[in-house]
Write an enzyme that holds these catalytic residues in place. Structure first.
Site, PDB file in Angstrom:
ATOM      1  N   VAL A 174     -29.273 -19.362 -49.242  1.00  0.00           N
ATOM      2  CA  VAL A 174     -29.166 -18.509 -47.893  1.00  0.00           C
ATOM      3  C   VAL A 174     -30.596 -17.740 -47.654  1.00  0.00           C
ATOM      4  O   VAL A 174     -30.868 -17.654 -46.348  1.00  0.00           O
ATOM      5  CB  VAL A 174     -28.215 -17.138 -48.111  1.00  0.00           C
ATOM      6  CG1 VAL A 174     -27.994 -16.288 -47.080  1.00  0.00           C
ATOM      7  CG2 VAL A 174     -26.816 -18.012 -48.281  1.00  0.00           C
ATOM      8  N   VAL A 201     -18.787 -12.840 -44.777  1.00  0.00           N
ATOM      9  CA  VAL A 201     -17.425 -13.472 -44.264  1.00  0.00           C
ATOM     10  C   VAL A 201     -17.447 -14.487 -43.425  1.00  0.00           C
ATOM     11  O   VAL A 201     -18.060 -14.358 -42.300  1.00  0.00           O
ATOM     12  CB  VAL A 201     -16.479 -12.279 -43.838  1.00  0.00           C
ATOM     13  CG1 VAL A 201     -15.169 -12.791 -43.971  1.00  0.00           C
ATOM     14  CG2 VAL A 201     -16.529 -11.080 -44.784  1.00  0.00           C
ATOM     15  N   LYS A 215     -13.593 -11.515 -49.654  1.00  0.00           N
ATOM     16  CA  LYS A 215     -13.707 -11.670 -48.188  1.00  0.00           C
ATOM     17  C   LYS A 215     -12.482 -11.154 -47.314  1.00  0.00           C
ATOM     18  O   LYS A 215     -12.796 -10.336 -46.452  1.00  0.00           O
ATOM     19  CB  LYS A 215     -14.006 -13.040 -47.688  1.00  0.00           C
ATOM     20  CG  LYS A 215     -15.430 -13.690 -48.056  1.00  0.00           C
ATOM     21  CD  LYS A 215     -15.326 -15.266 -47.744  1.00  0.00           C
ATOM     22  CE  LYS A 215     -16.678 -15.962 -48.362  1.00  0.00           C
ATOM     23  NZ  LYS A 215     -16.572 -17.160 -48.379  1.00  0.00           N
TER      24      LYS A 215
HETATM   25  P1  NDP Z   1     -28.957 -19.174 -54.790  1.00  0.00           P
HETATM   26  O1  NDP Z   1     -28.480 -19.111 -56.075  1.00  0.00           O
HETATM   27  O2  NDP Z   1     -29.012 -20.416 -54.158  1.00  0.00           O
HETATM   28  O3  NDP Z   1     -30.101 -18.081 -54.537  1.00  0.00           O
HETATM   29  C1  NDP Z   1     -30.320 -16.859 -55.250  1.00  0.00           C
HETATM   30  C2  NDP Z   1     -31.836 -16.537 -54.991  1.00  0.00           C
HETATM   31  O4  NDP Z   1     -31.698 -15.057 -55.438  1.00  0.00           O
HETATM   32  C3  NDP Z   1     -32.585 -17.380 -55.668  1.00  0.00           C
HETATM   33  O5  NDP Z   1     -33.777 -17.444 -54.772  1.00  0.00           O
HETATM   34  C4  NDP Z   1     -33.007 -16.629 -56.894  1.00  0.00           C
HETATM   35  O6  NDP Z   1     -34.394 -16.583 -57.408  1.00  0.00           O
HETATM   36  C5  NDP Z   1     -32.916 -15.119 -56.500  1.00  0.00           C
HETATM   37  N1  NDP Z   1     -32.782 -14.330 -57.812  1.00  0.00           N
HETATM   38  C6  NDP Z   1     -31.523 -14.396 -58.322  1.00  0.00           C
HETATM   39  N2  NDP Z   1     -31.695 -13.507 -59.350  1.00  0.00           N
HETATM   40  C7  NDP Z   1     -32.810 -12.761 -59.205  1.00  0.00           C
HETATM   41  C8  NDP Z   1     -33.436 -11.776 -59.823  1.00  0.00           C
HETATM   42  N3  NDP Z   1     -32.885 -11.264 -61.058  1.00  0.00           N
HETATM   43  N4  NDP Z   1     -34.477 -11.538 -59.540  1.00  0.00           N
HETATM   44  C9  NDP Z   1     -35.134 -12.079 -58.444  1.00  0.00           C
HETATM   45  N5  NDP Z   1     -34.469 -12.846 -57.782  1.00  0.00           N
HETATM   46  C10 NDP Z   1     -33.537 -13.431 -57.992  1.00  0.00           C
HETATM   47  O7  NDP Z   1     -27.672 -18.353 -53.955  1.00  0.00           O
HETATM   48  P2  NDP Z   1     -27.089 -18.429 -52.507  1.00  0.00           P
HETATM   49  O8  NDP Z   1     -28.268 -18.323 -51.589  1.00  0.00           O
HETATM   50  O9  NDP Z   1     -26.082 -19.641 -52.364  1.00  0.00           O
HETATM   51  O10 NDP Z   1     -26.366 -17.089 -52.436  1.00  0.00           O
HETATM   52  C11 NDP Z   1     -26.811 -15.756 -52.229  1.00  0.00           C
HETATM   53  C12 NDP Z   1     -25.928 -15.004 -52.018  1.00  0.00           C
HETATM   54  O11 NDP Z   1     -25.125 -15.170 -50.611  1.00  0.00           O
HETATM   55  C13 NDP Z   1     -24.673 -14.630 -52.746  1.00  0.00           C
HETATM   56  O12 NDP Z   1     -24.164 -13.201 -52.805  1.00  0.00           O
HETATM   57  C14 NDP Z   1     -23.577 -15.623 -52.129  1.00  0.00           C
HETATM   58  O13 NDP Z   1     -22.237 -15.280 -52.397  1.00  0.00           O
HETATM   59  C15 NDP Z   1     -23.803 -15.274 -50.642  1.00  0.00           C
HETATM   60  N6  NDP Z   1     -23.441 -16.445 -49.948  1.00  0.00           N
HETATM   61  C16 NDP Z   1     -23.829 -17.497 -50.078  1.00  0.00           C
HETATM   62  C17 NDP Z   1     -23.297 -18.727 -49.249  1.00  0.00           C
HETATM   63  C18 NDP Z   1     -23.756 -20.209 -49.475  1.00  0.00           C
HETATM   64  O14 NDP Z   1     -23.233 -20.837 -48.682  1.00  0.00           O
HETATM   65  N7  NDP Z   1     -24.500 -20.487 -50.410  1.00  0.00           N
HETATM   66  C19 NDP Z   1     -22.781 -18.193 -47.974  1.00  0.00           C
HETATM   67  C20 NDP Z   1     -22.549 -16.967 -47.637  1.00  0.00           C
HETATM   68  C21 NDP Z   1     -22.866 -15.959 -48.710  1.00  0.00           C
HETATM   69  P3  NDP Z   1     -34.856 -18.039 -58.263  1.00  0.00           P
HETATM   70  O15 NDP Z   1     -34.666 -19.188 -57.468  1.00  0.00           O
HETATM   71  O16 NDP Z   1     -36.208 -17.841 -58.459  1.00  0.00           O
HETATM   72  O17 NDP Z   1     -33.837 -17.992 -59.585  1.00  0.00           O
HETATM   73  N1  HSE Z   2     -19.003 -20.036 -51.850  1.00  0.00           N
HETATM   74  C1  HSE Z   2     -18.666 -19.673 -50.692  1.00  0.00           C
HETATM   75  C2  HSE Z   2     -17.827 -20.510 -49.879  1.00  0.00           C
HETATM   76  C3  HSE Z   2     -19.889 -19.253 -49.709  1.00  0.00           C
HETATM   77  O1  HSE Z   2     -17.633 -21.598 -50.254  1.00  0.00           O
HETATM   78  O2  HSE Z   2     -17.134 -19.814 -48.963  1.00  0.00           O
HETATM   79  C4  HSE Z   2     -19.852 -18.717 -48.371  1.00  0.00           C
HETATM   80  O3  HSE Z   2     -19.313 -17.332 -48.440  1.00  0.00           O
END
Ligand code: NDP
Ligand code: HSE
Length: 460
Positions: free
Chosen positions: A35, A156, A229
Site C-alpha cells: 500500500v 474498507v 471492515k
Molecule cells: P506490507 O507488508 O506490504 O507492508 C508493510 C510495510 O510496513 C513495509 O514497508 C514494512 O517495512 C513496514 N513496517 C512494518 N512493520 C514496521 C516497523 N515495525 N517499523 C517500520 N516499518 C514497518 O503490508 P501492506 O502494504 O499490504 O498492508 C499495510 C496495511 O494496509 C495493513 O494494515 C493492511 O491491512 C492494509 N491494507 C492492505 C491492502 C492490500 O491490498 N495489501 C489493502 C487495504 C488495506 P519493511 O518492508 O521494511 O519490513
Molecule cells: N487482505 C485484504 C483483502 C486487503 O484481501 O481484502 C484489502 O483490505
C-alpha cells in the site's frame, strides 16, 4: 505523450507579483510495502493533477520502514526523495510532517504510533482496518480531543469510496442494511476454485503473490478482515462505535467444493458476505459464506473485486463496485483522504465531516442479535445411507419441528459410493428453529458424517 497541464499559480495582472503558492501538505509514510509503495507511486505520477484538485501540493517528506535497502529501490535517488528512516517514532513527531499515513499494519506498534502522532497534533490517514476495529474508540476519541482528523477510506473495500458514500452521499437516509463482498482475498480464492478448479492452498498462494492478502492470511480466510471492515461500515451506517467483538464470524476454510457444486445446480453462487442489518432496536452483524441467487448483482463479483450494497429508506438500494485489494487501488483511497485533508485541514474541527459520520448521537454499542435469532433461508446437506427409508423420515422430522422445505435435491456423494447427499433449501426461519431438527436427524445411524448448513440470502 500526455502531460499534466495543471498549475497552482494563479495568473496575475502584468507587472504584479504572482500570489505565493499555498503551503504543501507534508506527509510522513509509515510503511512502504504494497500500500505504501502504491500510494507513493500515484502521488508521484499524478502530482500536478492531485495538487490542482486539492488546491496545494501533497508531498511525501519522510518514510519509515524496517528494511532501508528495499525501500531505496522504491524511492530511487532523485533529488527531492523523501527522508528515509528506520525510526518510526522520529517520523510521528517530526516537525516536517503534517499528516501521518499509517500503512504498516498490525495493532501493537501501529496503535502506539498513531496515538503519538495524534498527541503531536498530526492528522492521520490509515488503511489499517484491524487497528480501527480494535482500537477505534480510543483513537477517534484522542483525535477529537486534539482536534485532528483520522481518515480511513482505504481500510474498507479499497478503491470503492464507501465510507464517503455512507457518511456523505447517503447522509439523508435511514439505512436498513449494508451487505457486501469486502475481502478481496477470499473472493479471489472462491473465484479461482470455481472458475479455474484451483485448490484452496494454490489459490491463496496466488492471492498472496499478488499482494492482496494480509500479513497473516488467516485474517482473510477466517473472515476476521471482513469482520473488521463490517464493524466500520456498521459504525458509519448506524451511528455506533466499532462493534467488532460482537460480529459473528465464519470464514471460507470449511467450504466444501461439493456444496458449491450442488448449490450451483440449484441456481445459487457462494460468496463470503459481510452483513450489517437493523433488527428491532439492535443489529445483525455477521460474516459468513452465503448462497446468493446466481442472477444477483453481488453474485457477479469475481476475483479480488469487492462490492457493497446499501438499502436505505430514501435512496433505496445502491451498489458500489471496485477493486478490493491492491497497491495503487488502495493508494487511490489513501490519497482521496489526503486531498480531503488538504482542503479541510484549516477548518475548525466542528466544520469537518465527523469521523464516523455522526456529529452527535454516536452510541457506544447497539444490542447485537445472536446467530440463533437471525432469520434466513438455509441450504442443508445431509449425507445418508439407505436414502429410500431415510429421506421420508427426515422430511417428517423437519416438518414436525416447524422447518418448511422449499426444494430438495438428491446427489451422489462426492467420495463415497455407498452414500447419498440430500440437499434441502428451507423457507426463511431462525437458526434456533432449525438447530433442534438437525440435531434430531443427525443422531440417526443412517445420517452420516458432516451436514453442511449455509445461509441463503436474497438481498432484494
Ligand atoms: P506490507 O507488508 O506490504 O507492508 C508493510 C510495510 O510496513 C513495509 O514497508 C514494512 O517495512 C513496514 N513496517 C512494518 N512493520 C514496521 C516497523 N515495525 N517499523 C517500520 N516499518 C514497518 O503490508 P501492506 O502494504 O499490504 O498492508 C499495510 C496495511 O494496509 C495493513 O494494515 C493492511 O491491512 C492494509 N491494507 C492492505 C491492502 C492490500 O491490498 N495489501 C489493502 C487495504 C488495506 P519493511 O518492508 O521494511 O519490513
Ligand atoms: N487482505 C485484504 C483483502 C486487503 O484481501 O481484502 C484489502 O483490505
Amino acid at each position: 505523450m500526455y502531460q499534466d497541464h495543471f498549475s497552482l499559480s494563479a495568473s496575475s495582472p502584468a507587472g504584479t507579483a504572482p500570489p505565493a503558492a499555498p503551503a504543501p501538505l507534508r506527509v510522513g509514510l509509515l510503511g512502504l510495502g504494497t500500500v505504501g509503495s502504491g500510494t507513493y507511486a500515484v502521488l508521484q505520477r499524478n502530482a500536478a493533477l492531485i495538487a490542482a484538485r486539492a488546491g496545494r501540493r501533497i508531498e511525501v517528506r519522510m518514510v519509515a520502514v524496517r528494511n532501508l535497502a528495499r525501500a531505496r529501490t522504491v524511492l530511487g535517488e532523485e533529488p527531492g526523495t523523501p527522508l528515509l528512516t528506520d525510526d518510526p517514532q522520529a517520523l510521528v513527531c517530526s516537525p516536517e510532517v503534517d499528516v501521518v499515513v499509517e500503512v504498516m499494519g498490525g495493532t501493537g506498534l501501529a496503535r502506539s504510533l498513531v496515538l503519538q502522532a495524534i498527541a503531536h497534533g498530526k492528522h492521520v490517514v490509515t488503511a489499517n482496518k484491524a487497528l480501527l476495529a480494535e482500537h477505534g474508540a480510543e483513537i477517534f476519541a484522542a483525535a477529537q480531543a486534539r482536534g485532528v482528523v483520522v481518515a480511513y477510506e482505504g481500510a474498507v473495500a479499497v478503491s470503492i469510496p464507501i465510507i464517503k458514500a455512507l457518511r456523505e452521499g447517503l447522509t439523508a437516509n435511514r439505512i436498513e442494511w449494508v451487505a457486501g463482498i469486502i475481502n478481496g482475498t477470499s473472493n479471489f480464492i472462491l473465484s479461482a476454485m470455481r472458475e479455474r478448479g484451483l485448490g484452496f492452498a494454490a489459490a491463496l498462494a496466488e492471492a498472496q503473490a499478488l499482494g492482496y492478502a494480509e500479513a497473516d492470511p488467516v485474517f482473510d480466510v477466517q473472515g476476521t478482515d471482513a469482520a473488521h471492515k463490517l464493524s466500520l461500515l456498521a459504525a458509519n451506517a448506524f451511528g455506533t462505535l466499532s462493534q467488532y467483538p460482537q460480529v459473528q464470524v465464519q470464514g471460507i476454510t470449511a467450504v466444501d467444493a461439493a456444496d458449491v457444486a450442488f448449490a450451483e445446480q440449484l441456481g445459487y453462487r457462494l460468496k463470503l458476505l459481510g452483513i450489517a442489518k437493523r433488527h428491532g432496536t439492535g443489529l445483525e452483524l455477521r460474516v459468513h459464506p452465503t448462497l446468493l441467487p446466481e442472477s444477483h448483482l453481488l453474485a457477479q463479483v469475481h476475483g479480488s473485486m469487492n462490492a457493497v450494497m446499501v438499502k436505505s429508506d430514501a435512496a433505496g438500494i445502491t451498489l458500489y463496485y471496485g477493486a478490493g485489494a491492491g497497491a495503487e487501488q488502495t493508494g487511490s483511497a489513501v490519497i482521496a483522504d489526503l486531498v480531503d485533508l488538504a482542503r479541510s485541514a484549516s477548518l475548525a474541527p466542528a466544520q469537518r465531516v465527523p469521523a464516523l459520520g455522526f456529529a452527535s448521537g454516536v452510541q457506544p454499542g447497539l444490542p447485537v442479535v445472536g446467530a440463533d435469532d437471525v432469520e434466513s433461508a438455509f441450504y442443508v446437506r445431509l449425507d445418508l445411507s439407505r436414502p429410500d427409508a431415510t429421506v421420508p423420515r427426515v422430511l417428517q422430522q423437519l416438518a414436525a419441528d416447524g422447518v418448511q422445505v422449499q426444494r430438495m435435491a438428491p446427489h451422489p456423494h462426492p467420495s463415497d459410493p455407498e452414500l447419498r447427499c440430500l440437499v434441502l433449501l428451507t423457507a426463511p426461519l431462525a437458526l434456533r428453529t432449525l438447530r433442534p431438527a438437525l440435531q434430531a436427524v443427525e443422531a440417526w445411524p443412517t445420517v452420516l458424517g458432516y451436514a453442511s448448513v449455509l445461509r441463503v440470502e436474497s438481498l432484494a
